[in-house]
Design a protein around this motif. Structure first.
Motif, mmCIF file in Angstrom:
data_model
loop_
_atom_site.group_PDB
_atom_site.id
_atom_site.type_symbol
_atom_site.label_atom_id
_atom_site.label_comp_id
_atom_site.label_asym_id
_atom_site.label_seq_id
_atom_site.Cartn_x
_atom_site.Cartn_y
_atom_site.Cartn_z
ATOM 1 N N SER A 104 -2.884 -0.938 -6.768
ATOM 2 C CA SER A 104 -1.494 -0.944 -6.282
ATOM 3 C C SER A 104 -1.150 0.369 -5.577
ATOM 4 O O SER A 104 -0.409 0.370 -4.586
ATOM 5 C CB SER A 104 -0.521 -1.208 -7.428
ATOM 6 N N GLU A 105 -1.696 1.492 -6.057
ATOM 7 C CA GLU A 105 -1.461 2.777 -5.389
ATOM 8 C C GLU A 105 -2.087 2.774 -3.992
ATOM 9 O O GLU A 105 -1.499 3.302 -3.040
ATOM 10 C CB GLU A 105 -2.057 3.927 -6.203
ATOM 11 N N ILE A 106 -3.271 2.180 -3.890
ATOM 12 C CA ILE A 106 -3.928 2.090 -2.583
ATOM 13 C C ILE A 106 -3.086 1.233 -1.647
ATOM 14 O O ILE A 106 -2.876 1.576 -0.475
ATOM 15 C CB ILE A 106 -5.351 1.511 -2.733
ATOM 16 N N GLY A 107 -2.562 0.126 -2.180
ATOM 17 C CA GLY A 107 -1.693 -0.730 -1.380
ATOM 18 C C GLY A 107 -0.451 0.007 -0.920
ATOM 19 O O GLY A 107 -0.016 -0.134 0.233
ATOM 20 N N LEU A 108 0.137 0.791 -1.804
ATOM 21 C CA LEU A 108 1.320 1.568 -1.445
ATOM 22 C C LEU A 108 0.987 2.609 -0.366
ATOM 23 O O LEU A 108 1.729 2.769 0.600
ATOM 24 C CB LEU A 108 1.893 2.244 -2.693
ATOM 25 N N LEU A 109 -0.127 3.304 -0.541
ATOM 26 C CA LEU A 109 -0.555 4.280 0.469
ATOM 27 C C LEU A 109 -0.739 3.617 1.826
ATOM 28 O O LEU A 109 -0.277 4.123 2.848
ATOM 29 C CB LEU A 109 -1.867 4.951 0.048
ATOM 30 N N ARG A 110 -1.406 2.469 1.827
ATOM 31 C CA ARG A 110 -1.651 1.753 3.089
ATOM 32 C C ARG A 110 -0.335 1.244 3.687
ATOM 33 O O ARG A 110 -0.140 1.286 4.893
ATOM 34 C CB ARG A 110 -2.619 0.593 2.860
ATOM 35 N N LEU A 168 -9.109 -2.756 1.325
ATOM 36 C CA LEU A 168 -8.099 -3.580 0.669
ATOM 37 C C LEU A 168 -6.933 -3.884 1.610
ATOM 38 O O LEU A 168 -6.471 -3.004 2.346
ATOM 39 C CB LEU A 168 -7.559 -2.872 -0.580
ATOM 40 N N ASP A 169 -6.483 -5.113 1.557
ATOM 41 C CA ASP A 169 -5.299 -5.514 2.317
ATOM 42 C C ASP A 169 -4.079 -4.931 1.613
ATOM 43 O O ASP A 169 -3.906 -5.120 0.402
ATOM 44 C CB ASP A 169 -5.227 -7.031 2.380
ATOM 45 N N PRO A 170 -3.194 -4.220 2.305
ATOM 46 C CA PRO A 170 -2.061 -3.568 1.650
ATOM 47 C C PRO A 170 -1.163 -4.539 0.887
ATOM 48 O O PRO A 170 -0.749 -4.245 -0.234
ATOM 49 C CB PRO A 170 -1.305 -2.915 2.798
ATOM 50 N N VAL A 171 -0.902 -5.679 1.443
ATOM 51 C CA VAL A 171 -0.017 -6.651 0.786
ATOM 52 C C VAL A 171 -0.657 -7.184 -0.481
ATOM 53 O O VAL A 171 -0.015 -7.259 -1.543
ATOM 54 C CB VAL A 171 0.345 -7.799 1.767
ATOM 55 N N GLU A 172 -1.934 -7.548 -0.382
ATOM 56 C CA GLU A 172 -2.650 -8.061 -1.568
ATOM 57 C C GLU A 172 -2.787 -6.979 -2.615
ATOM 58 O O GLU A 172 -2.716 -7.251 -3.815
ATOM 59 C CB GLU A 172 -4.022 -8.603 -1.163
ATOM 60 N N ALA A 173 -3.017 -5.757 -2.190
ATOM 61 C CA ALA A 173 -3.170 -4.647 -3.137
ATOM 62 C C ALA A 173 -1.877 -4.373 -3.885
ATOM 63 O O ALA A 173 -1.873 -4.076 -5.079
ATOM 64 C CB ALA A 173 -3.632 -3.392 -2.413
ATOM 65 N N LEU A 174 -0.727 -4.516 -3.194
ATOM 66 C CA LEU A 174 0.554 -4.311 -3.841
ATOM 67 C C LEU A 174 0.852 -5.417 -4.864
ATOM 68 O O LEU A 174 1.489 -5.186 -5.872
ATOM 69 C CB LEU A 174 1.689 -4.249 -2.811
ATOM 70 N N ARG A 175 0.343 -6.611 -4.615
ATOM 71 C CA ARG A 175 0.526 -7.714 -5.546
ATOM 72 C C ARG A 175 -0.396 -7.639 -6.755
ATOM 73 O O ARG A 175 -0.209 -8.372 -7.710
ATOM 74 C CB ARG A 175 0.224 -9.045 -4.844
ATOM 75 N N ALA A 176 -1.389 -6.805 -6.714
ATOM 76 C CA ALA A 176 -2.454 -6.788 -7.737
ATOM 77 C C ALA A 176 -1.933 -6.524 -9.136
ATOM 78 O O ALA A 176 -2.472 -7.007 -10.103
ATOM 79 C CB ALA A 176 -3.504 -5.740 -7.377
#
Length: 175
Positions: A80-86, A166-174
């Protein structure tokens, strides 16, 4: 047997063999020259060097697997942190560099700990056995640290690529 420094070894051995055979009547002895003893010691040291290299290689492989595992877990836990960064604009290369640098720092700390441990053992041996010549080679110490960094880079590539991909949207949903 002590003999003159410039005397031919083969002639000295032949003379010793004649005297010993004359005294014993039979060749029930063994003559070993200093060079033969040094050659035997050299082959023993070669086997020990190979064994130490094999153990070191296994240790490096175990370290690489450990770093790979730690980095894989870090990517999973920080999805989720990676998704937020992206989502905030971080580029794939920045995420990749972040995780690769983390792997390098881990391996560098491991390499420094290994050098400290090895230097401690060498110092202890030098203090315990005063006749043992113990020295530290800055070149080999630098090479060891360099190798640990390379192993960290190699072990961290796949987890870092996964994190960067990682896709940012999918990563945020993780989570």
């Amino acid at each position: 047997v002590l003999y003159e420094e410039n005397a031919p070894v083969d002639e000295v051995v032949a003379g010793i063999r004649r005297i010993m055979t004359a005294r014993h009547g039979d060749e029930d002895y063994t003559i070993t020259t200093q060079q033969q003893m040094l050659d035997s010691l050299g082959s023993v040291l070669d086997v020990l060097t190979f064994a130490v290299a094999a153990l070191g290689s296994i240790s490096l492989l175990v370290g690489a697997v450990g770093i790979f595992t730690i980095m894989t877990i870090a990517v999973r836990e920080r999805t989720s942190e990676i998704g937020l960064l992206r989502a905030l604009g971080a580029e794939r290369d920045q995420v990749l560099a972040f995780f690769l640098s983390e792997a390098v720092v881990l391996s560098l700390l491991g390499g420094l700990a290994g050098l400290a441990f090895g230097a401690g053992i060498a110092w202890l041996l030098g203090e315990t056995v005063r006749q043992l010549p113990v020295s530290f080679s800055p070149l080999f110490m630098g090479l060891a640290l360099g190798l640990s960094v390379v192993i960290g880079l190699v072990a961290g590539i796949l987890p870092a690529v996964r994190a960067a991909g990682l896709d940012p949207v999918e990563a945020l949903r993780a989570e």
